[in-house]
Design a protein around this motif. Structure first.
Motif, PDB file in Angstrom:
ATOM      1  N   GLU A 100       0.832  -1.212   0.000  1.00 23.34           N
ATOM      2  CA  GLU A 100       0.000   0.000   0.000  1.00 23.34           C
ATOM      3  C   GLU A 100       0.868   1.264   0.000  1.00 23.34           C
ATOM      4  N   ASN A 101       1.930   1.292   0.753  1.00 28.03           N
ATOM      5  CA  ASN A 101       2.800   2.477   0.820  1.00 28.03           C
ATOM      6  C   ASN A 101       4.292   2.152   0.817  1.00 28.03           C
ATOM      7  N   GLU A 102       4.659   0.915   1.059  1.00 31.75           N
ATOM      8  CA  GLU A 102       6.025   0.589   1.466  1.00 31.75           C
ATOM      9  C   GLU A 102       7.058   0.584   0.344  1.00 31.75           C
ATOM     10  N   MET A 103       6.619   0.699  -0.928  1.00 30.82           N
ATOM     11  CA  MET A 103       7.613   0.825  -1.998  1.00 30.82           C
ATOM     12  C   MET A 103       7.676   2.257  -2.547  1.00 30.82           C
ATOM     13  N   LYS A 104       6.880   3.148  -1.950  1.00 30.55           N
ATOM     14  CA  LYS A 104       6.905   4.547  -2.398  1.00 30.55           C
ATOM     15  C   LYS A 104       8.198   5.218  -1.937  1.00 30.55           C
ATOM     16  N   TRP A 105       8.505   6.368  -2.546  1.00 31.53           N
ATOM     17  CA  TRP A 105       9.756   7.074  -2.205  1.00 31.53           C
ATOM     18  C   TRP A 105       9.842   7.371  -0.704  1.00 31.53           C
ATOM     19  N   LEU A 140       7.650   6.044  -9.552  1.00 27.81           N
ATOM     20  CA  LEU A 140       7.606   7.521  -9.571  1.00 27.81           C
ATOM     21  C   LEU A 140       6.166   7.984  -9.412  1.00 27.81           C
ATOM     22  N   TRP A 141       5.816   8.420  -8.203  1.00 25.14           N
ATOM     23  CA  TRP A 141       4.487   9.022  -8.010  1.00 25.14           C
ATOM     24  C   TRP A 141       4.643  10.488  -8.358  1.00 25.14           C
ATOM     25  N   HIS A 142       4.197  10.815  -9.571  1.00 18.65           N
ATOM     26  CA  HIS A 142       4.496  12.118 -10.160  1.00 18.65           C
ATOM     27  C   HIS A 142       3.572  13.213  -9.602  1.00 18.65           C
ATOM     28  N   ARG A 145       2.377  16.356  -3.909  1.00 17.26           N
ATOM     29  CA  ARG A 145       1.644  16.059  -2.673  1.00 17.26           C
ATOM     30  C   ARG A 145       2.039  14.714  -2.069  1.00 17.26           C
ATOM     31  N   TRP A 146       2.414  13.795  -2.931  1.00 21.91           N
ATOM     32  CA  TRP A 146       2.668  12.436  -2.473  1.00 21.91           C
ATOM     33  C   TRP A 146       4.135  12.049  -2.534  1.00 21.91           C
ATOM     34  N   MET A 147       4.987  13.045  -2.750  1.00 26.35           N
ATOM     35  CA  MET A 147       6.430  12.766  -2.702  1.00 26.35           C
ATOM     36  C   MET A 147       6.998  13.307  -1.396  1.00 26.35           C
ATOM     37  N   ASN A 190       2.985   7.002 -11.750  1.00 28.47           N
ATOM     38  CA  ASN A 190       1.655   7.139 -11.182  1.00 28.47           C
ATOM     39  C   ASN A 190       1.184   8.584 -11.337  1.00 28.47           C
ATOM     40  N   GLU A 191       0.010   8.768 -11.934  1.00 31.85           N
ATOM     41  CA  GLU A 191      -0.743  10.039 -11.858  1.00 31.85           C
ATOM     42  C   GLU A 191      -0.028  11.287 -12.384  1.00 31.85           C
ATOM     43  N   VAL A 192       0.210  11.313 -13.683  1.00 29.24           N
ATOM     44  CA  VAL A 192       0.838  12.499 -14.285  1.00 29.24           C
ATOM     45  C   VAL A 192      -0.203  13.529 -14.721  1.00 29.24           C
ATOM     46  N   TYR A 234       1.570   2.340 -16.750  1.00 31.94           N
ATOM     47  CA  TYR A 234       1.252   3.714 -16.365  1.00 31.94           C
ATOM     48  C   TYR A 234      -0.061   3.656 -15.586  1.00 31.94           C
ATOM     49  N   ASN A 235      -0.067   4.138 -14.348  1.00 33.03           N
ATOM     50  CA  ASN A 235      -1.195   3.942 -13.441  1.00 33.03           C
ATOM     51  C   ASN A 235      -1.855   5.279 -13.117  1.00 33.03           C
ATOM     52  N   ASP A 236      -3.194   5.345 -13.223  1.00 24.89           N
ATOM     53  CA  ASP A 236      -3.862   6.617 -12.901  1.00 24.89           C
ATOM     54  C   ASP A 236      -5.302   6.350 -12.468  1.00 24.89           C
ATOM     55  N   SER A 272      -9.241   2.445 -10.376  1.00 19.78           N
ATOM     56  CA  SER A 272     -10.594   1.960 -10.060  1.00 19.78           C
ATOM     57  C   SER A 272     -11.045   2.293  -8.643  1.00 19.78           C
ATOM     58  N   HIS A 273     -10.772   3.529  -8.230  1.00 15.27           N
ATOM     59  CA  HIS A 273     -11.369   4.039  -6.997  1.00 15.27           C
ATOM     60  C   HIS A 273     -12.735   4.619  -7.389  1.00 15.27           C
ATOM     61  N   LEU A 274     -13.746   3.780  -7.371  1.00 18.60           N
ATOM     62  CA  LEU A 274     -15.059   4.196  -7.870  1.00 18.60           C
ATOM     63  C   LEU A 274     -15.820   4.986  -6.807  1.00 18.60           C
ATOM     64  N   THR A 349      -7.684  -5.264  -5.432  1.00 18.10           N
ATOM     65  CA  THR A 349      -8.401  -4.260  -4.646  1.00 18.10           C
ATOM     66  C   THR A 349      -7.404  -3.496  -3.777  1.00 18.10           C
ATOM     67  N   TRP A 350      -7.841  -2.288  -3.336  1.00 18.13           N
ATOM     68  CA  TRP A 350      -6.974  -1.489  -2.464  1.00 18.13           C
ATOM     69  C   TRP A 350      -7.401  -1.793  -1.019  1.00 18.13           C
ATOM     70  N   GLY A 351      -7.115  -3.005  -0.606  1.00 19.40           N
ATOM     71  CA  GLY A 351      -7.539  -3.467   0.715  1.00 19.40           C
ATOM     72  C   GLY A 351      -8.707  -4.421   0.597  1.00 19.40           C
TER      73      GLY A 351
HETATM   74  C1  XIL Z   1      -2.758   5.778  -0.571  1.00 20.74           C
HETATM   75  C2  XIL Z   1      -2.618   4.919   0.683  1.00 20.74           C
HETATM   76  O1  XIL Z   1      -3.680   4.000   0.728  1.00 20.74           O
HETATM   77  C3  XIL Z   1      -2.620   5.798   1.905  1.00 20.74           C
HETATM   78  O2  XIL Z   1      -2.340   5.021   3.064  1.00 20.74           O
HETATM   79  C4  XIL Z   1      -1.584   6.909   1.761  1.00 20.74           C
HETATM   80  O3  XIL Z   1      -1.699   7.795   2.830  1.00 20.74           O
HETATM   81  C5  XIL Z   1      -1.761   7.663   0.469  1.00 20.74           C
HETATM   82  O4  XIL Z   1      -1.757   6.762  -0.607  1.00 20.74           O
HETATM   83  N1  XIL Z   1      -3.661   6.151  -5.546  1.00 20.74           N
HETATM   84  C6  XIL Z   1      -2.520   5.440  -5.381  1.00 20.74           C
HETATM   85  C7  XIL Z   1      -2.196   4.843  -4.049  1.00 20.74           C
HETATM   86  O5  XIL Z   1      -1.808   5.202  -6.358  1.00 20.74           O
HETATM   87  O6  XIL Z   1      -0.819   4.795  -3.811  1.00 20.74           O
HETATM   88  C8  XIL Z   1      -2.880   5.608  -2.942  1.00 20.74           C
HETATM   89  O7  XIL Z   1      -2.623   4.949  -1.695  1.00 20.74           O
HETATM   90  C9  XIL Z   1      -4.347   5.740  -3.219  1.00 20.74           C
HETATM   91  C10 XIL Z   1      -4.579   6.509  -4.486  1.00 20.74           C
END
Ligand code: XIL
Length: 405
Positions: A100-105, A140-142, A145-147, A190-192, A234-236, A272-274, A349-351
């Protein structure tokens, strides 16, 4: 390259036994202290959810896909392998995980010259102990806010373009070489795209490098060279909602640009965060738009993957039975279209369990009730959402292997 091809050996006996209440896998990724502490009894719904979890896994496999989910590296009582009930559910229903977060920068690169893989290593080890595959998210989470702050304020010196390129290349090479073929698929970028106008978002790195597309292209070219075996995604989060039309148009332009420049991108990741609507007519209208979008993506030769599925119920009524039904109707409509493509790969799924979802804090309901955004509830019982996932995975168009496209 083979991708998304249900390569797992099916439902493994060990996971099944664990799911039926044994504690063999408890604390697999935990500390010695955790191993010495007797775990509490299983959550009330954990055993009842086993048949649905098995169905999800079998349904995905029957069409050549894997189901999976995000997982964290926390302790007991989090969405992690250290939580026995979560681990059991995940390893019975799924064959692939993503951190969920552990490979991010923020996690792996606390400073310009520092790398720290401890938390992500725990996730990779937990997955491998259960014969599960691992996706990499994200090189690369472009988005500033998330870097980490240190990236956003970094001083790139007198030759900023060279220094920024070197930093990005070092990052991608360090991560991909460390894990080699243990990671089969990466969300490279991610998310450009800016949703409000479809433009490309600038960052400190892209400003130093002198161009947004230069930065993103370099990320993909570096990943292809360092991890030639891997699927590059490419993820968005462009959604199927009418309000996401501008975002989708921006994504199509970005994808066209990749093709025009020969940037090595294999797959579009559909986060797919609907956001569920209570109006069934809207679902039908969204299906039309979504199919047109996916047709255009696939026509450019991209594969697809569902990377972060969850369903926000913030616009739905409080009543739980009606809410779950409406949410399930939205998801069914979405999956009917999305899984109608042979180039659609795995579904993550995201969880899995409501209470651990990021949406509880990121998108709280105005009535203060918890979101019911994940397939399993807080007692690990399967909800209608889990039923829809099993049914739609089972009815999906079979996967066409990458080499056959
Ligand atoms: C989210 C995590 O679930 C949260 O814990 C963190 O605070 C922020 O990031 N798009 C993405 C994911 O690509 O990395 C995000 O995950 C949710 C939106």
């Amino acid at each position: 390259m083979t991708m998304g091809a249900g390569s797992g050996a099916g439902i493994d006996r060990r996971a099944l036994i664990a799911g039926l209440g044994a504690t063999a896998l408890a604390g697999c990724a935990g500390t010695q202290a955790q191993l010495n502490t007797p775990p509490p009894p299983p959550a009330p719904g954990a055993l009842n959810s086993v048949p649905t979890a098995l169905e999800i896994s079998a349904a995905a496999r029957s069409r050549g896909r894997r189901f999976g989910s995000a997982v964290a590296a926390g302790a007991f009582g989090t969405a992690s392998f250290a939580d026995r009930d979560y681990a059991n559910l995940l390893s019975i229903a799924g064959r692939v995980v993503v951190a969920e977060n552990e490979m991010k920068w923020q996690a792996v690169r606390p400073g310009p010259g520092q790398f720290d893989f401890a938390a992500f290593d725990r996730i990779v080890a937990g997955a491998e102990a259960r014969s599960m595959a691992v996706r990499g998210h994200t090189l690369l989470w472009h988005r500033p806010r998330w870097m980490p702050d240190w990236v956003n304020t970094h001083d790139y010196g007198v030759r900023p373009a060279t220094a920024a390129a070197a930093m990005l290349v070092e990052h991608i090479e360090t991560v991909t070489r460390r894990y080699g073929t243990r990671i089969h698929s990466y969300d490279v970028v991610n998310e450009v795209v800016e949703p409000s106008d479809g433009s490309l978002v600038p960052t400190s790195m892209s400003q130093a490098m002198g161009g947004i597309t230069d930065t993103v292209d370099l990320a993909f070219r570096t990943a292809r060279a360092a991890a030639p075996h891997a699927e590059l995604v490419y993820n968005d989060y462009m959604g199927w909602e009418a309000s996401s039309a501008t975002h989708r148009a921006g994504i199509l332009r970005l994808l066209e640009g990749f093709r025009a420049r020969g940037t090595p991108v294999d797959t579009l990741g559909l986060q797919s965060h609907l956001t569920a609507t209570a109006d069934p007519r809207e679902i039908v209208a969204q299906q039309r738009e979504w199919r047109a979008f996916l047709d255009a993506v696939v026509a450019m030769g991209y594969r697809l993957i569902i990377t972060e599925l969850d369903v926000s119920d913030e616009q739905l009524v409080a009543d739980v039975a009606r809410r779950d039904q409406q949410l399930a109707d939205n998801l069914a409509g979405y999956l009917d279209v999305s899984l109608d493509y042979g180039v659609m790969g795995d579904v993550l799924t995201w969880g899995l369990v409501d209470r651990y979802s990021w949406l509880q804090s990121f998108r709280p309901r105005s009535d203060g009730l918890p979101q019911r955004c994940c397939p399993f509830d807080d007692m690990y019982r399967a909800k209608r959402m889990a039923r829809v996932i099993a049914d739609k995975l089972g009815a999906a168009r079979p996967v066409v292997a990458a080499s056959a496209t």
